[in-house]
Design an enzyme around this catalytic site. Structure first.
Site, short mmCIF file in Angstrom:
data_model
loop_
_atom_site.label_atom_id
_atom_site.label_comp_id
_atom_site.label_asym_id
_atom_site.label_seq_id
_atom_site.Cartn_x
_atom_site.Cartn_y
_atom_site.Cartn_z
N ASP A 104 13.90 54.32 -15.30
CA ASP A 104 13.89 55.21 -14.10
C ASP A 104 14.13 56.68 -14.65
O ASP A 104 15.02 56.93 -15.35
CB ASP A 104 15.23 54.84 -13.22
CG ASP A 104 15.19 55.80 -11.98
OD1 ASP A 104 14.82 56.71 -11.91
OD2 ASP A 104 16.47 55.37 -11.21
N SER A 183 3.03 70.24 -6.96
CA SER A 183 2.33 70.14 -5.76
C SER A 183 1.81 71.35 -4.97
O SER A 183 2.73 72.25 -5.35
CB SER A 183 3.40 68.97 -4.72
OG SER A 183 2.79 69.12 -3.30
N TYR A 196 11.24 67.81 -0.54
CA TYR A 196 10.13 67.47 -1.85
C TYR A 196 9.58 68.74 -1.80
O TYR A 196 9.21 69.02 -3.12
CB TYR A 196 9.05 66.67 -0.74
CG TYR A 196 7.87 66.21 -1.57
CD1 TYR A 196 7.78 65.36 -2.48
CD2 TYR A 196 6.74 67.13 -1.24
CE1 TYR A 196 6.70 65.00 -3.19
CE2 TYR A 196 5.88 66.82 -2.17
CZ TYR A 196 5.60 65.72 -3.11
OH TYR A 196 4.53 65.66 -3.89
N SER A 197 9.39 69.62 -1.12
CA SER A 197 8.63 71.05 -1.39
C SER A 197 9.65 71.92 -2.51
O SER A 197 9.16 72.57 -3.34
CB SER A 197 8.53 71.62 -0.15
OG SER A 197 7.58 71.31 0.69
N ALA A 198 10.87 71.67 -1.96
CA ALA A 198 11.93 72.39 -3.04
C ALA A 198 11.98 72.10 -4.35
O ALA A 198 11.86 72.69 -5.19
CB ALA A 198 13.32 72.47 -2.47
N LYS A 200 9.35 70.33 -5.81
CA LYS A 200 8.13 70.72 -6.46
C LYS A 200 8.26 72.30 -7.00
O LYS A 200 7.45 72.75 -7.87
CB LYS A 200 6.85 70.40 -5.69
CG LYS A 200 6.73 68.84 -5.40
CD LYS A 200 6.53 68.26 -6.83
CE LYS A 200 6.25 66.67 -6.48
NZ LYS A 200 5.83 65.96 -7.71
#
EC number: 1.1.1.-
Length: 308
Positions: A104, A183, A196-198, A200
């Site tokens: 992991d 991304s 998620y955007s943060a 990336k």
């Protein structure tokens, strides 16, 4: 000090415009020279490549591209059964030596293990591909518990920084490369992907800064893919956005583009390439992009987030 800011506010706009007019031809010339340099493609035969998130998606297919060129692979992911399949396929495609290391990336000790076992087996490390990631398919306020968002940042951001920390000494020795799969959402906001955007975007800024710190010993390529048909585009994700709405690209095509960018030593790989123009609009006229995103959310997506 405030007076200094006032002066800069007044002077910098005309100076910037003048600079662009005068030096843009020189910039185009340097870009042309850069393109000629990129005609040279790195020979990765026999090089040791560690890929995280290699059990599926972009990581899996990047592994296949390296395998076709005879690279040696260390494949990392949580799903051992899937890693074994990818490893066997990589051998059939031409990789002379493949090992799998289940674990992991959000666990610091596992990240150290990934590097240690790779060095123990191969004796060196040439390329590190930071690909492991998890998606998000709920808007921020719909997290059942806010702590649920932690795992996204732990895997998507910290997973790449942990393993990079342990890899740097070995990559310095080999004059190697770090590749990070970020991304397009790092630049263009996507509804139901706030954390998620943060994560990336954090990757982009971290590795841009690291590039300055470790250059010229280690090169860094940052990939910014758009919608790609991978395991991360879950049925829930496709239902929410609509299969017709998403201009998804095949994962094999994306992986080929990323592999070409790595071989050419490109600083950034944006795939599909038309997304570059969206980035340009975002930088020049951010309000237009914000308006379009608001329209898309209200017209297409908001019904999926209505609560009882």
């Amino acid at each position: 000090m405030d007076m200094l800011h006032t002066i800069l506010n007044f002077l910098l706009p005309p100076l910037t415009i003048s600079f662009l007019v005068l030096f843009y031809p020189f910039y185009l010339f340097t870009k042309l020279m850069s393109c000629l340099k990129h005609l040279h493609f790195e020979n990765v035969t026999g090089k040791v490549v560690l890929i995280t998130g290699a059990s599926s998606g972009i990581g899996e297919h990047v592994a296949y591209e390296y395998a076709k060129k005879g690279a040696k692979l260390a494949l990392v992911a949580r799903r051992k059964d899937r890693l074994e399949i990818v490893a066997e396929t990589s051998r059939q495609l031409g990789s002379g030596d493949v090992i799998i290391i289940p674990g992991d990336v959000s666990n610091v000790e596992d990240c150290k293990k990934f590097i240690d076992e790779t060095i123990h087996h191969f004796g060196k490390l040439d390329h590190l591909i930071n690909n492991a990631g998890v998606p998000q398919t709920v808007i921020f306020e719909d997290f059942t518990q806010i702590q649920d968002a932690n795992s996204i940042m732990d895997i998507n951001f910290w997973g790449s920084t942990y393993i990079t920390y342990f890899a740097i000494p070995h990559l310095r020795k080999s004059k190697g490369k770090i590749v990070v799969i970020s991304s397009a959402t790092a630049i263009i906001p996507l509804q139901a992907a706030s954390v998620y955007s943060a994560s990336k975007a954090a990757l982009v800024k971290f590795f841009e800064t690291l590039r300055v710190e470790i250059s010229p010993d280690i090169k860094i390529t940052i990939a910014l893919p758009g919608f790609i048909s991978t395991d991360m585009t879950t049925p829930q994700f496709k239902e929410m956005y609509g299969s017709d709405f998403i201009l998804s690209e095949s994962v094999s095509r994306c992986a080929k583009a990323i592999f070409r960018g790595i071989g050419r030593g490109e600083a950034y790989v944006i795939e599909p390439s038309w997304i570059k123009w969206i980035f340009l609009i975002k930088n020049v006229c951010p309000e237009i992009v914000d308006y379009l995103l608001d329209y898309i959310f209200v017209s297409y997506l908001k019904p999926y987030f209505k609560r009882d």
